[in-house]
Design an enzyme around this catalytic site. Structure first.
Site, PDB file in Angstrom:
ATOM      1  N   ASP A   1       0.868  -1.167   0.000  1.00  0.00           N
ATOM      2  CA  ASP A   1       0.000   0.000   0.000  1.00  0.00           C
ATOM      3  C   ASP A   1       0.910   1.224   0.000  1.00  0.00           C
ATOM      4  OD1 ASP A   1      -2.342   1.569   0.264  1.00  0.00           O
ATOM      5  OD2 ASP A   1      -2.017   1.691   2.419  1.00  0.00           O
TER       6      ASP A   1
ATOM      7  N   ASP B   1      -1.101  -0.852   5.928  1.00  0.00           N
ATOM      8  CA  ASP B   1      -1.253  -0.271   7.258  1.00  0.00           C
ATOM      9  C   ASP B   1      -2.579  -0.668   7.897  1.00  0.00           C
ATOM     10  OD1 ASP B   1      -2.891   1.131   5.631  1.00  0.00           O
ATOM     11  OD2 ASP B   1      -2.262   3.125   6.285  1.00  0.00           O
TER      12      ASP B   1
ATOM     13  N   ASP C   1      -6.960  -2.509   3.612  1.00  0.00           N
ATOM     14  CA  ASP C   1      -6.076  -3.559   3.089  1.00  0.00           C
ATOM     15  C   ASP C   1      -6.404  -4.933   3.670  1.00  0.00           C
ATOM     16  OD1 ASP C   1      -4.550  -1.704   1.617  1.00  0.00           O
ATOM     17  OD2 ASP C   1      -3.460  -1.156   3.420  1.00  0.00           O
TER      18      ASP C   1
END
Length: 1076
Positions: A368, A730, A734
């Protein structure tokens, strides 16, 4: 058998969900059950063991198919690629029997409604699982909540008695949600950190009222979750609407909630199907076959020698326990435990230890961007106002000057989702930075502020006392349409105190511009946006319009508000790379591990971050792929443009920006190239250009504007190409990709991180190479231990079979010494080698049946066999060999002839005559010391583990073991020999034993280092025999390297053309699971 079923025998549970299962009805057959019971008795318990590992066989053997209504047993089968079977007994719940206990009348809805959830239930949940899950969420079942009933009114009930359809009344703040509920009145500020990984408060709005009878999820436009209060989340603030109460309807309770699904995924993660473990089972089966051969040999030898039947059976069963090492699983687990402990010291926590070995096979890592590659916080770099003549001069925040009053300043002060909690402003960091730049204050309206049509406790922003030349006293936020990642915008309806009612919008520049009047958007919009996005800035656009005072704010639909806006300008926010990002990515790339960026941010910003971070090296080209959906007049299209790298002149720095407008020549073949595309294009390609998808993924590096679902899909597509995929994020948006990847690494310490196998305490990507290093070390350790345990069992197996030829065996103490003093200590200390500090550009073998590893095992088995046979034959040819002599030692050895001459009087010591023999003594010494030699030879160091000599405990332990064995070999201590059932031999023969062991060590070590571990040699052999990897990504790489038309540049293709592969779906027939 599950595919051929009678009518009514089959049903589908949890259709469309992650835990979707097929259910088949069966009825127990008494005759079959009796036969299975008899088979269990006659097979000495083997048949129940087979049924335990094959649940479907148990059902098929004991039951006959029937309809689900008649079933007393159901067979469950998952619909994923594993198709895992399980079976459950059916417990029928007759609601009529509950009348006396619960006063249920025959016309009660629970009984009369055939579609009621309870009436459709035919299976009692597994009690053990329910208890485990209940304890994990017990805190949410022990609170009381106000529930509104039709007759009883509002009453306090325990949360455990809630059922779908109950109407909750939310009062006060800091309320833990005990269920999933949909908000129908009022608004809430919720902390969803437990589910999303974000501790940022989220605003929840009520479900809009619609006249039509369409499903509520369809009513709520793109993102229905903004109306749902999820179980386990915390309602920080509940704000009532005009009706005076915040109300929500219960949707799901217990383990059907989002919290329950998360807990299930933690307790029962998706099955591991790593090739190492499958190969281990196959290898053990080979050992079982070897043990069977040895058992037959033993039966023949002992029966022909006329031994008692019980002795024959005992010796035959001994062979099985010797050939199949029972300590193998424990030995393999030890290495993983040590690796897990080393990771914990580095702040990396693991909830799925088996995945550590999988880390050693990673060859592609997805990252990410925001919060992972770049810093978490955003700083407001500046504001670019928009006037009648286009964009004006940049207002830099570093100058310290306040932004002059105007619609742009009002938008920055009010278009956000910030909340005031305990006199502290909390919310999204972007909103916080934007609001702080205005130097305004926030308060909650009370008795001093009265606004017509506004909620009783609306949020009010006011200029601070030091501010000057602000003509309004403040701005009241009347209604919010919260930000949604799917919509890429948020909108608020506000009213100036004593002034106009306004609408402000904030969001992605392209999205906001599409809602504005075209004449208000500057002609230089695209070029201006490129200037900032290509330098890695986060760009947000603002727009507004005036709203009539006649409409009630809560009655307005979103599409009525978001139209005919006036473009105000751009907010430029700075999001810098983390210091650790570039060196880590360079380390991964140098180790030939692919790096991919998956972000929800702007595409051009992502390209620039990829260049700055080293994900795209200097001289490498970026090809932009844009795909468009089919419209009424044209089919879906895909275009390819080479992104040209130019110097940014406007701001006089060395940062790069991207020019897409110009046609550039096809020079991508001069070096490597990378594809960049957004989520929309990815979706179109997946649907209309599926045959191109694997080609694009081979060089796809930058994926921007990706939704959480698209991130998961992309990870799965990479896995179909036989990549071992890691995902590092994080935790915000996700979670799906972290769960889908072979190895998910969460940089968030929120509760959501428990859904990821690995969680890093430090919020940077330094954990990724460290995890790969430890994974490689753990994988090599597993191979070393497997080889050692196999050799150890084969050494004992060979020795025992040779002794069986003489109707002899090793004694209990001899077995105990080898098992405890040698093998157990080696198994505990051999795994202590740490990971090598440098990542090499190749991975360790991922399979036990790889040629080098098999050759190593087979060669060392044959070498040990040869040594034992030589020792066994030579000892029988010695002049002092006599089966009736108990010792060949002399008290005083004066010359060399004494060393080979048997004594005149045997020295009889206390020992077990059934075992003592010269063959036994020779075989035991050869086998015991050979176990130490094999441990040293098989203990690997570089390039995946620390050198063996740095494992001080292991080296010291080997030295002590070798010293003890040599001491026993050369010591003339009758009591010691008697305890170990050994015979004293001449010193010269002991020297011969040492020479044989030394030759064994030299040959084994040289072959292991010069052939087995010689990677260049094996690569040469592969090339000579034309071996090519069958991994899908290797196959595609070879195909694309020989295709002169790839990649296509500066052209557009349509889905109706045959080369675009319309209707051709890409599938990988050898893709068995997500763990392959």
């Amino acid at each position: 058998m599950g595919d051929h079923f009678e009518k009514g025998q089959h049903a589908l549970l949890n259709e469309g969900e992650e835990n979707e299962m097929e259910m088949f009805g069966y009825q127990t057959h008494s005759c079959r059950k009796t036969l299975c019971l008899a088979g269990s008795i006659f097979s000495l318990g083997i048949l129940p063991l087979v049924f335990y590992w094959r649940p479907a066989w148990h059902v098929w053997a004991n039951c006959v198919p029937c309809s689900l209504q008649e079933a007393d047993v159901v067979l469950l089968r998952t619909t994923d690629e594993f198709q895992t079977y399980s079976w459950k007994k059916v417990v029928w719940i007759y609601l009529s029997a509950l009348n006396s206990a619960f006063a249920l009348t025959p016309d009660h809805p629970l009984i009369t409604d055939e579609e009621c959830l309870i009436n459709r239930a035919i299976q009692k949940p597994d009690l053990k699982q329910s208890v485990k899950l209940h304890r994990l969420v017990a805190s949410h079942n022990s609170i009381t909540v106000p529930v509104c009933g039709r007759k009883a009114g509002v009453q306090e009930l325990e949360s455990r008695v809630l059922v779908p359809g109950d109407l909750l009344i939310l009062t006060g703040n800091k309320v833990q949600m005990p269920c999933d509920a949909i908000l129908i009145d009022g608004s809430c500020v919720v902390n969803e950190g437990m589910l999303t990984g974000e501790s940022i408060p989220v605003t929840k709005t009520p479900l809009p009222q619609m006249d039509s009878c369409v499903p509520w999820k369809t009513q709520s436009e793109a993102d229905y979750k903004r109306h749902v209060l999820f179980c386990g989340t915390e309602v920080i603030q509940a704000k009532a609407a005009c009706s005076g109460a915040v109300r929500a309807v219960v949707l799901q309770t217990g383990f059907n909630t989002a919290k329950g699904d998360l807990v299930r995924s933690i307790l029962y993660p998706k099955p591991m199907n790593f090739k190492l473990y499958r190969d281990a089972i196959r290898f053990l089966l080979c050992l079982v076959g070897t043990a069977t051969i040895g058992m037959i040999y033993t039966l023949c030898v002992y029966v022909l020698s006329g031994e008692a039947p019980e002795e024959v059976v005992k010796k035959a069963l001994d062979v099985i326990t010797i050939a199949v090492p029972p300590a193998l699983p424990a030995a393999l687990t030890t290495g993983i435990i040590y690796a897990q402990r080393r990771l914990k010291k580095r702040g990396i926590f693991c909830i799925s230890p088996q995945r550590i070995n999988v880390c050693g096979q990673l060859n592609l890592v997805c990252f990410d961007k925001t919060g992972t590659l770049t810093r978490e916080g955003l700083d407001l770099w500046g504001v670019v106002p928009c006037g009648k003549n286009g964009f004006q001069e940049v207002h830099c925040s570093a100058s310290g000057r306040a932004l002059p009053w105007g619609p742009l300043c009002a938008a920055m002060a009010s278009c956000h989702s910030l909340v005031l909690l305990d006199e502290t402003i909390q919310g999204d960091p972007l909103d916080l930075k934007m609001f702080e730049a205005t130097k305004w204050e926030m308060a909650v309206s009370g008795h001093s502020v009265h606004i017509k049509g506004a909620p009783a406790h609306s949020m009010v922003v006011k200029p601070c006392k030091s501010a000057s030349q602000v003509p309004v006293e403040g701005i009241a936020i009347l209604h919010q349409f919260p930000f949604s990642s799917a919509l890429q915008r948020m909108t608020v309806i506000v009213q100036e105190l004593g002034g106009d009612r306004l609408v402000f919008m904030k969001g992605a520049p392209e999205k906001v511009a599409s809602f504005c009047q075209p004449e208000t958007v500057p002609t230089s919009f695209v070029s201006e946006l490129q200037i900032y996005t290509t330098q890695g800035f986060r760009v947000i656009a603002l727009a507004y319009r005036k709203l009539d005072m006649d409409h009630h704010t809560t009655a307005l639909a979103r599409d009525e508000v978001e139209c005919d806006l006036i473009f105000l300008g751009l907010l430029i926010l700075e999001n810098r790379l983390k210091e650790e990002t570039k060196p880590v990515l360079e380390e991964l790339i140098s180790a030939k591990i692919r790096t991919v960026m998956i972000t929800g941010d702007n595409l051009q910003t992502a390209i620039t971050v990829a260049r700055k971070s080293g994900m795209v090296s200097k001289g490498q080209k970026v090809i932009l792929i844009e795909a468009s959906e089919s419209t009424g007049s044209s089919s879906a299209s895909i275009s390819w443009k080479l992104v040209e790298e130019k110097k940014c002149i406007a701001y006089g720095n060395e940062d790069n920006y991207i020019n897409i407008g110009e046609e550039v020549s096809d020079n991508s073949k001069e070096g490597t190239y990378h594809f960049a595309l957004n989520g929309k294009s990815f979706q179109v390609i997946s649907q209309h250009f599926s045959s191109l998808l694997p080609k694009i993924l081979m060089n796809g590096t930058i994926f921007a504007r990706m939704s959480p679902g698209q991130k998961s899909n992309l990870v799965e597509e990479f896995q179909k190409l036989d990549y071992f995929v890691g995902m590092c994020g994080d935790g915000a948006n996700d979670c799906g990709a972290l769960k889908m990847a072979h190895v998910g690494i969460s940089l968030s310490e929120q509760e959501a991180s428990v859904a990821s196998p690995f969680t890093s305490k430090t919020s940077n990507i330094e954990c990724v190479p460290q995890l790969i290093k430890e994974g490689r070390a753990a994988l090599v350790t597993s191979f070393c231990m497997f080889k050692y345990m196999a050799l150890y069992s084969m050494i004992q197996y060979i020795g025992v079979l040779l002794l069986y030829w003489e109707i002899n065996s090793l004694s209990n103490y001899q077995f105990l010494f080898q098992d405890l003093a040698i093998t157990t200590l080696i198994g505990v200390t051999m795994n202590l080698n740490g990971a090598y500090p440098k990542l090499v550009p190749f991975r360790p073998a991922g399979r036990l049946i790889s040629p080098p590893l098999l050759l190593s095992v087979v060669f060392n088995i044959l070498l040990s066999l040869a040594m034992h046979i030589v020792g066994f034959i030579l000892v029988q040819r010695q002049p002092w060999y006599n089966t009736g002599v108990h010792s060949a030692c002399t008290v005083q050895q004066k010359n060399i002839s004494d060393l080979t001459t048997p004594p005149t009087t045997p020295e009889k010591v206390e020992s077990n005559d059934a075992y003592t023999s010269f063959e036994n003594t020779t075989i035991w010494f050869l086998g015991t010391i050979n176990c130490i030699i094999v441990a040293l030879v098989f203990s690997k160091g570089k390039p995946f583990r620390q050198p063996t000599y740095k494992n001080y405990i292991f080296v010291l332990m080997l030295m002590v073991q070798l010293a003890v064995c040599l001491f026993i070999l050369f010591a003339d201590i009758p009591d010691l020999y008697g305890r170990l059932d050994l015979l004293c031999t001449p010193v010269l023969w002991r020297v011969y034993i040492v020479i044989m062991l030394s030759c064994n060590f030299i040959v084994s070590f040289v072959v292991e280092e010069a052939i087995i571990e010689n990677r260049a040699l094996w690569m040469t052999i592969k090339r000579h025999f034309g071996y090519r990897s069958k991994s899908q990504y290797r196959v595609w790489h070879r195909a694309l390297a020989n295709d002169p038309r790839w990649p296509p540049l500066n052209q557009t293709s349509h889905s109706d053309l045959p080369e675009c592969g319309k209707g051709v779906s890409y599938s990988n027939p050898v893709f068995e699971s997500n763990e392959e």
